[in-house]
Design an enzyme around this catalytic site. Structure first.
Site, mmCIF file in Angstrom:
data_model
loop_
_atom_site.group_PDB
_atom_site.id
_atom_site.type_symbol
_atom_site.label_atom_id
_atom_site.label_comp_id
_atom_site.label_asym_id
_atom_site.label_seq_id
_atom_site.Cartn_x
_atom_site.Cartn_y
_atom_site.Cartn_z
ATOM 1 C CB SER A 182 -8.489 -0.457 2.247
ATOM 2 O OG SER A 182 -9.552 -1.335 2.552
ATOM 3 C CG HIS A 210 -4.362 1.529 2.327
ATOM 4 N ND1 HIS A 210 -4.450 1.713 0.964
ATOM 5 C CD2 HIS A 210 -5.031 0.374 2.587
ATOM 6 C CE1 HIS A 210 -5.166 0.733 0.435
ATOM 7 N NE2 HIS A 210 -5.530 -0.091 1.391
ATOM 8 C CE LYS A 245 -3.122 -1.818 -1.615
ATOM 9 N NZ LYS A 245 -3.713 -2.762 -0.699
HETATM 10 C C1 LIG Z 1 -4.343 -4.097 -0.897
HETATM 11 C C2 LIG Z 1 -4.501 -4.640 0.475
HETATM 12 C C3 LIG Z 1 -4.040 -5.914 0.811
HETATM 13 C C4 LIG Z 1 -3.563 -6.896 -0.227
HETATM 14 O O1 LIG Z 1 -2.298 -6.591 -0.677
HETATM 15 P P1 LIG Z 1 -1.846 -7.034 -2.144
HETATM 16 O O2 LIG Z 1 -0.381 -6.820 -2.121
HETATM 17 O O3 LIG Z 1 -2.580 -6.171 -3.093
HETATM 18 O O4 LIG Z 1 -2.211 -8.477 -2.313
HETATM 19 C C5 LIG Z 1 -4.097 -6.284 2.127
HETATM 20 N N1 LIG Z 1 -4.615 -5.478 3.073
HETATM 21 C C6 LIG Z 1 -5.097 -4.264 2.778
HETATM 22 C C7 LIG Z 1 -5.657 -3.409 3.870
HETATM 23 C C8 LIG Z 1 -5.063 -3.809 1.469
HETATM 24 O O5 LIG Z 1 -5.586 -2.623 1.153
#
Ligand SMILES: *Cc1c(COP(=O)(O)O)cnc(C)c1O
Length: 406
Positions: A182, A210, A245
Site C-alpha cells: 500500500s 490495491h 478503493k
Molecule cells: C485500505 C486497506 C485495508 C483496509 O480496508 P478498509 O476497507 O479501508 O477498511 C486493508 N488492507 C490494505 C492493504 C489496505 O490498503
C-alpha cells in the site's frame, strides 16, 4: 501536592508528537470535479485518493445506491447472522465470487475488520503466521489477536520465508501478504509464494486492496493476473480485497474454497458481532463491478499516466536525493527520507494547489518518509504534467538549499 494523574500527560505527549513531526491532521475535503478536491475550502488538484478508477462519484453507482436506499433503507439493522444479510448483500457475494473466479465470497463492512477477524479465525495458539515486513496494519493486528507465533520475513524475501517455513513445526501455517503493497506500490510474487505454501502445507492469505479492479483481465485482481482464476484457482489461497478503493464505495470481501469461507462465516468475530453493511452499498457495488469489467479504458488510461509520471520525473529529481520507488502501479511513492523534509515537500505542493499526502512512520519504516502519489483514471495528462512540473521545481529548491548549507 496531589500526585498527577496520567490523564494530565496527554497534552505533553502531544507536544512530543509535534516535536518529532509526527502529529497527524485531517483535512476537510469535498469533491470538486474530476480529480479535484476542495481541501479546507480551497480547490486543489489531488493525488491522494485510492479511488483508482474514478468510480466513487460515477452516476451509475450513485443511482444504484439511491435505488438501494429506496428499496432497503439506509441501515441493515443487525449482524448478518441475525437479520442484516439482505438480498442485495447475498447477490453481491455471488457476483464477487464469480468476478474473481473463486468458489465462494463473504462480504464485510470494512477491509480492516475483515483482516483483523479472519486471521484469528484461521490460526491460534500453537500455530504459525509468516508475515511480510511491509504488510498492512490490519494484517499485523489480526496476527497479534490470533496468538499464533508470528514470523516476520524481510519484504518480498522468498528464500527467507522458505527458511522460516522449513524450521516451523506448527501444523497450521498461514503465510500472509499484501498483493500490492500500500505504501510502495510493488507487487508480491504470487506464484512463488504459492509454490512455497504448497511445499510446506501452508495457506496463503492475499490482501489485494490495491489490486482489485486495476490488475488482471477486466480488473479481476492480482490472483486473476497470476492466472489463478476459475478452474486454475488453488484452495490454498484465501483472497481478500477491499471495495473501498478501485471499486469506489466501501466494504471488503474474502473469497476462496467453500469450506474455508463457511468456516470464516462461523468463526470470524468481526463478522459475527458487527452490523452488516447497508444494502445500498451492495447495490452500488454491483453497479461498480459492471463498470470495472466493462471500462477497460480506465485501466489503459491509468497505466499511461503511470508511465507519464515516471518518465516525466526521471530527469527532474536528479541530485535531489528524492527517489521514486520501483512501482508500476497507481501507487507511486516519492521517497524523501526525513519526516520534516517530507512535510515541507507536501507544504510546497500545497502552496502550488496540489494535494499529495506525506506518509511518515509508523505507517512506513523510520527514515523513509515519503510523498505517496496516487494516480487515478480521473486524472488527465495535464494534471500529471502539473504535478511533474511542481515536483521538479521543489526538487530543484531542495538541491539549492543543500548546496547553500554545504
Ligand atoms: C485500505 C486497506 C485495508 C483496509 O480496508 P478498509 O476497507 O479501508 O477498511 C486493508 N488492507 C490494505 C492493504 C489496505 O490498503
Amino acid at each position: 501536592m496531589t500526585p498527577s494523574s496520567w490523564l494530565d500527560d496527554f497534552p505533553l505527549r502531544m507536544v512530543e508528537l509535534d516535536r518529532a513531526h509526527l502529529r497527524r491532521r485531517r483535512a476537510v475535503v469535498t469533491p470538486d470535479g474530476g480529480a479535484r478536491l476542495k481541501v479546507d475550502g480551497r480547490s486543489m488538484l489531488a493525488f491522494c485518493s485510492n479511488d483508482y478508477l474514478g468510480l466513487s462519484t460515477h452516476p451509475d453507482l450513485v443511482r444504484a445506491a439511491c435505488a438501494g436506499a429506496q428499496a432497503f433503507g439506509v441501515g441493515s439493522g443487525g449482524s448478518p447472522l441475525v437479520s442484516g444479510h439482505s438480498a442485495a448483500n447475498e447477490a453481491l457475494e455471488s457476483e464477487l465470487a464469480a468476478f474473481v473466479g473463486l468458489p465462494r465470497a463473504l462480504y464485510f463492512y470494512a477491509g480492516f475488520a475483515a483482516n483483523v477477524g479472519i486471521v484469528p479465525a484461521l490460526v491460534g495458539a500453537g500455530d504459525a503466521i509468516f508475515s511480510d515486513a511491509l504488510n498492512h496494519a490490519c494484517l499485523i493486528d489480526g496476527a497479534r489477536l490470533s496468538r499464533a507465533r508470528i514470523h516476520r520475513f524481510a519484504h518480498a524475501d522468498l528464500p527467507a520465508l522458505e527458511r522460516e517455513l522449513a524450521h516451523s513445526s506448527a501444523r497450521r501455517k498461514l503465510v500472509m501478504t499484501d498483493a500490492v503493497f500500500s505504501m510502495d506500490g510493488d507487487c508480491a510474487d504470487i506464484a512463488g509464494l504459492l509454490a512455497l505454501c504448497e511445499r510446506h502445507d501452508a495457506l496463503l492469505l492475499l490482501d489485494d486492496a490495491h489490486g482489485f479492479g486495476v490488475r488482471g483481465p477486466q480488473g479481476r485482481g492480482s490472483l486473476a493476473e497470476a492466472g489463478l482464476f476459475g478452474a486454475a484457482a488453488s484452495r490454498r489461497v484465501l483472497y481478500m480485497a477491499t471495495l473501498s478503493k478501485a471499486a469506489g464505495a466501501a466494504g471488503a470481501f474474502v473469497a476462496g474454497d467453500s469450506a474455508l469461507v463457511e468456516w470464516l462465516l462461523q468463526k470470524t468475530r468481526s463478522y459475527i458481532f458487527a452490523t452488516a453493511a447497508p444494502a445500498m452499498l451492495a447495490s452500488a457495488l454491483s453497479a461498480s463491478l459492471r463498470r470495472i469489467a466493462q471500462d477497460e479504458w480506465r485501466r489503459t488510461h491509468l497505466c499511461r499516466l503511470v508511465g507519464r509520471l515516471r518518465s516525466g520525473l526521471a530527469a527532474g529529481l536528479q541530485g535531489s536525493g528524492w527517489q521514486l520507488g520501483a512501482s508500476q502501479t497507481a501507487i507511486q511513492p516519492l521517497l524523501i527520507g526525513r519526516n520534516d523534509a517530507a512535510l515541507a515537500a507536501m507544504a510546497g505542493l500545497r502552496a502550488r494547489g496540489i494535494w499529495v499526502p506525506a506518509i511518515r512512520p509508523p505507517t512506513v519504516p523510520e527514515g523513509t518518509a515519503r510523498l505517496r502519489i496516487a494516480l487515478s483514471a480521473a486524472h488527465t495528462e495535464a494534471d500529471v504534467d502539473q504535478l511533474i512540473e511542481a515536483l521538479t521545481a521543489l526538487a530543484r529548491e531542495s538541491v539549492d538549499a543543500l548546496a547553500a548549507n554545504a
